[in-house]
Every structure is written in structure tokens, then in C-alpha cells.
Design a protein around this motif. Sequence first.
Motif, short mmCIF file in Angstrom:
data_model
loop_
_atom_site.label_atom_id
_atom_site.label_comp_id
_atom_site.label_asym_id
_atom_site.label_seq_id
_atom_site.Cartn_x
_atom_site.Cartn_y
_atom_site.Cartn_z
N MET A 1 -54.52 69.26 0.79
CA MET A 1 -53.64 67.44 1.32
C MET A 1 -52.98 68.19 2.84
N LEU A 2 -52.44 67.49 3.30
CA LEU A 2 -52.48 67.67 4.91
C LEU A 2 -51.48 68.24 5.38
N PRO A 3 -50.80 69.79 6.09
CA PRO A 3 -49.55 69.74 6.19
C PRO A 3 -48.69 69.08 6.97
N THR A 4 -47.26 69.16 6.60
CA THR A 4 -46.77 68.19 7.15
C THR A 4 -45.92 68.69 8.01
N PRO A 5 -45.96 67.94 9.28
CA PRO A 5 -45.19 68.68 10.62
C PRO A 5 -43.31 69.55 10.60
N SER A 6 -43.03 70.12 10.96
CA SER A 6 -42.12 71.02 10.27
C SER A 6 -41.00 69.91 11.17
N THR A 7 -39.58 69.66 11.03
CA THR A 7 -38.73 69.49 11.14
C THR A 7 -37.36 69.83 11.34
N SER A 8 -37.42 71.15 11.42
CA SER A 8 -36.82 72.88 11.24
C SER A 8 -35.72 72.23 12.70
N HIS A 9 -35.79 71.88 13.22
CA HIS A 9 -35.21 71.64 14.66
C HIS A 9 -34.38 70.63 14.82
N VAL A 10 -33.88 69.67 13.81
CA VAL A 10 -33.95 68.18 14.10
C VAL A 10 -32.80 68.49 13.66
N GLU A 11 -31.38 67.72 14.25
CA GLU A 11 -30.07 67.70 14.19
C GLU A 11 -30.14 66.55 12.81
N PHE A 12 -29.95 66.74 11.72
CA PHE A 12 -29.86 65.74 10.86
C PHE A 12 -28.34 64.80 10.56
N GLU A 13 -27.29 65.39 10.93
CA GLU A 13 -26.47 64.33 11.10
C GLU A 13 -26.56 63.55 12.03
N ARG A 14 -27.42 63.63 13.03
CA ARG A 14 -27.61 62.41 13.68
C ARG A 14 -28.64 61.91 13.37
N VAL A 15 -29.90 62.53 12.70
CA VAL A 15 -30.96 61.91 12.54
C VAL A 15 -31.30 61.49 10.69
N TYR A 16 -32.09 60.73 10.44
CA TYR A 16 -32.97 60.40 9.07
C TYR A 16 -33.62 61.88 9.02
N GLU A 17 -32.58 62.19 8.02
CA GLU A 17 -33.87 63.48 7.17
C GLU A 17 -35.11 62.97 6.49
N PRO A 18 -35.71 63.53 6.62
CA PRO A 18 -37.68 63.21 5.52
C PRO A 18 -36.84 63.45 4.39
N ALA A 19 -37.48 62.09 3.33
CA ALA A 19 -36.98 61.97 2.13
C ALA A 19 -38.58 62.08 1.11
N GLU A 20 -38.66 60.99 0.08
CA GLU A 20 -39.24 60.56 -0.62
C GLU A 20 -40.49 59.45 0.30
N ASP A 21 -39.30 58.40 0.94
CA ASP A 21 -40.13 57.47 1.01
C ASP A 21 -40.94 57.51 2.47
N SER A 22 -40.50 58.84 2.98
CA SER A 22 -40.98 59.79 4.74
C SER A 22 -42.76 60.01 4.15
N TYR A 23 -42.28 60.94 2.22
CA TYR A 23 -43.63 61.81 2.23
C TYR A 23 -44.44 60.85 1.73
N LEU A 24 -43.84 59.71 1.17
CA LEU A 24 -44.99 58.77 0.46
C LEU A 24 -46.13 58.08 2.02
N LEU A 25 -44.90 57.51 3.13
CA LEU A 25 -45.77 57.37 3.86
C LEU A 25 -46.73 58.07 4.40
N LEU A 26 -46.85 59.18 3.82
CA LEU A 26 -47.97 60.62 4.68
C LEU A 26 -49.44 60.03 3.44
N ASP A 27 -48.97 60.37 2.31
CA ASP A 27 -49.57 60.86 1.10
C ASP A 27 -50.23 59.17 1.31
#
Length: 256
Positions: A1-27
Amino acid sequence: MLPTPSTSHVEFERVYEPAEDSYLLLDTLSSESEKAFLQHRFNNASVQSSPSPLVVEIGTGSGVVLSFIDAHAEIIFGRSDVFTAGVDVNIHACKATIQTVRVAEKEQAMESKSHGFYLGNMVGDLATALRVGEVDVLVFNPPYVPTPDLPTVLPKETRDSFEADSHLLSLSYAGGEDGMEVTNRLLDSLPQILGEKGCAYILLCAQNKPEIVKDHIRKWGDGWTAETVGNSGKKGGWEKLQIVRIWRISPGSAIQ
């Protein structure tokens, strides 16, 4: 599997947090079948005579999907000269995406691996900022949850207020009737936005009535078709989430 980019710097109170839908797109985008499709479509000639493909993600959110495509362009497309760009109505998402791509590209460079050419992010409403016929691959994880109505875009003077944060997040998931009001606007623009070999990857949920959506696209004529190329499994007999690829079948194409 290819590594998933880090999003640890993101302010998720203002931006959509990666979830099942995001990872389905990656896969899906990194699956063997889609790599074969994309490489055949955009890399079936020498790099010197085949124009560099442009990948645009609408609604980049944290940037995890776009940065994944950019970081692994050579593996996905069979070539590293891939241009990537993003669009989001949320300026905080645009800023987050820029940072996510930078982090992913730096990690690739540290490992002496190639990456694509990120052009940046635009604050805009869906595809209105894009030129006609310029996009080769469009990716869209839309606001697909059925809701009574759609949230409006906040006035500029209120966008940095604390009260605006929940409203910004609602823009990422509230899809109106059948969860399709925003998606339908994007679908209507695809024949103008995509280039001759262009294709789109759109995420849908069961409530979006994906079979009806695909049938509608096939009725566009001129070779347009749509197929499910990724799904998150079934629940109660229904595919909970699925990725639909939309493209125009070229006469004599080996890959349909």
C-alpha cells in the motif's frame, strides 16, 4: 500500500477531516485496475509526445487526496510529469491542502522519490474557475449527505468568526435533496471541463441513487459512460459508498 500523506497540521474544526470516503478514493486511485486504466489513457505514447496530464480535485478539504495523487504520480500514472491543482470554497481548506502537499513532497524528496508538479489551490465554487477542456482527471468527494437544504457561502466579513466554523464544515457534507444538489451541478459541467481523454472520479453514497446517476450519464451520448470502480462494501444489501468513474469511450479503445 502507498503511504497516506500526513494531515496532522490541519485545523479540523474548520476543515473536513479525512474519513472512510477519503481513504476509499486513495485505495481506488492506487488500485491495479485504475492504474492500468490511467496509464493506458495518459501514457500510451512516449512522454515526449504525450502532454502532461492535469489532475484537479474539487473540494480538497485537508488535501489528503490531492497530495496522495501528487506524491505518487509516477506509480499511478506511470510518469511523474503530472500537474495537480485543487479548488475549494473554504479558504482554510485551500491553505491546509497547500501545506499537506508540501509535507508529502518533502517526504518524497527525503526518500529520493519523484512527485508531480503541484500548481496550487484556488478558492472557488466547484468548476467555475476552470478553463474549458483543460482537465484530464477530475476528482470529487462531494457533500453527499441528504439534507433539507443547502448551506450558503458565508459573507467574507464573517468567515473568520468562531460561529463560522460549523458552517464551513457543513459545506463539506450537506448535499441537499438526495444529497445530489451539489454533485448534479458538477456533473452538468463535466462535458465542458474535461479534455478529450478526460475522466472523473466521483464519490457517491447509497442515498444518492448511484445506479440512476450512472444511467443518466450514459444517456449523454457521444461515448460517455460511467461505472463503479471502487466501493466500501455492502450494508443491508446496499453499497455504502462507491467511486464512480465517468469517461468517454474512445473508438477502438482497448480499455472500456
